[in-house]
Every structure is written in structure tokens, then in C-alpha cells.
Write an enzyme that holds these catalytic residues in place. Structure first.
Site: not given
Ligand code: IDP
Ligand code: MG
Length: 136
Positions: A11, A51, A59, A87, A93, A104, A114, A117, A128
């Protein structure tokens, strides 16, 4: 165990911190092969449709805005159990909850920025990968 492919994105914060090489090295050291890779600047339409699954989440807007804020490095990783392995290398996350030694935990600043992805299932990995690399 099956040989799988998964999609990784470094990212904007990861690219800005100049740690593309360090992150790719972690993938390689874990036995994952980088079979495709490209630096890109996403626009809102591309980031928004990537997304799409999160469209209803509070968010979503911030996430899309963040993903277009700077260049990203998109790659396809291949190896045994690649989806889960990636992962695990990424960590949780929220970097505050990410296990020590994960990408991370070591590089990320916040749940938004973070650093990486990674596809969360084999089915999503296929979608994807096709999204970014239509020739694979
Ligand atoms: P992941 O990247 O670990 O798979 P996902 O739940 O798929 O997590 O969410 C996608 C992205 O959205 C996350 O990497 C993060 O940057 C953002 N995100 C997820 N949950 C939150 C939240 O509660 N607040 C703000 N950003 C979030
Ligand atoms: Mg995800």
C-alpha cells in the site's frame, strides 16, 4: 498441499517508506515466488471496484481515498498454501494486534495505513489476480 497463487499489494505507506524490497524478501524467504509485479497509481474507480466488497462498511470511503494517495506495488505470489502463508506474513488488519515479526507489526502505522493487502481466500485470490493481471 497445493500450489496456490495470491494477490499482494504494498500500500502507499509501504511504498513511501521505501520497504518494497524488504517486504518482497519476506515473501521470498517464506518460499513464495513473485510471478508478476507492477508499480501502479490507482484511481478512485479502480480502487473503488477492487474494494467493492467493503462498499457498505463505514471505512470504505477512507479506504479508497487512502489507496489512491500514492503509488502501490501489486504482485502475484505463488507457492504452497500461498493464500494463508501470505496472510500469516502480513499479520492482523490492525497493526496493534498484529503478531511480532509480521509485516504489519514491523512496518504499519494504523489500521488504514497498514502496509499490505493480501487475498483472504483462494476464490478471492483468483478474482483479484484477474482484476490486476488479466493475462494470468
Ligand atoms: P484485511 O486487509 O486484513 O483483509 P479487511 O477487513 O479486508 O482487512 O479490510 C480491508 C482494509 O480496510 C484493511 O486492510 C484496512 O486498511 C481497512 N479497514 C478494515 N477495517 C477497518 C476499520 O475498522 N477502520 C478503518 N479501516 C479499516
Ligand atoms: Mg481483506
Amino acid at each position: 498441499m497445493a500450489i496456490e497463487r495470491t494477490l499482494s499489494i504494498i500500500k502507499p505507506d509501504g511504498v513511501a517508506k521505501n520497504v518494497i524490497g524488504k517486504i518482497l524478501t519476506r515473501f521470498e524467504d517464506a518460499g513464495l515466488k513473485i510471478v508478476a509485479g507492477r508499480m501502479m497509481k490507482l484511481d478512485e474507480s479502480l480502487a473503488g471496484s477492487f474494494y467493492e466488497v467493503h462498499k457498505e462498511r463505514p471505512f470504505y470511503k477512507d479506504l479508497v481515498a487512502y489507496m489512491v494517495s500514492g503509488p502501490v506495488f501489486v504482485s502475484v505470489l505463488e507457492g504452497e498454501n500461498a493464500v494463508l502463508k501470505n496472510r500469516e506474513l502480513m499479520g492482523a488488519t490492525d497493526p496493534k494486534e498484529a503478531a511480532p515479526g509480521t509485516i504489519r507489526a514491523d512496518f504499519a502505522d494504523s489500521i488504514d495505513a497498514n502496509t499490505v493487502h493480501g487475498s483472504d481466500s483462494l476464490e478471492n485470490a483468483k478474482k483479484e489476480i484477474t482484476f490486476f493481471f488479466s493475462d494470468l
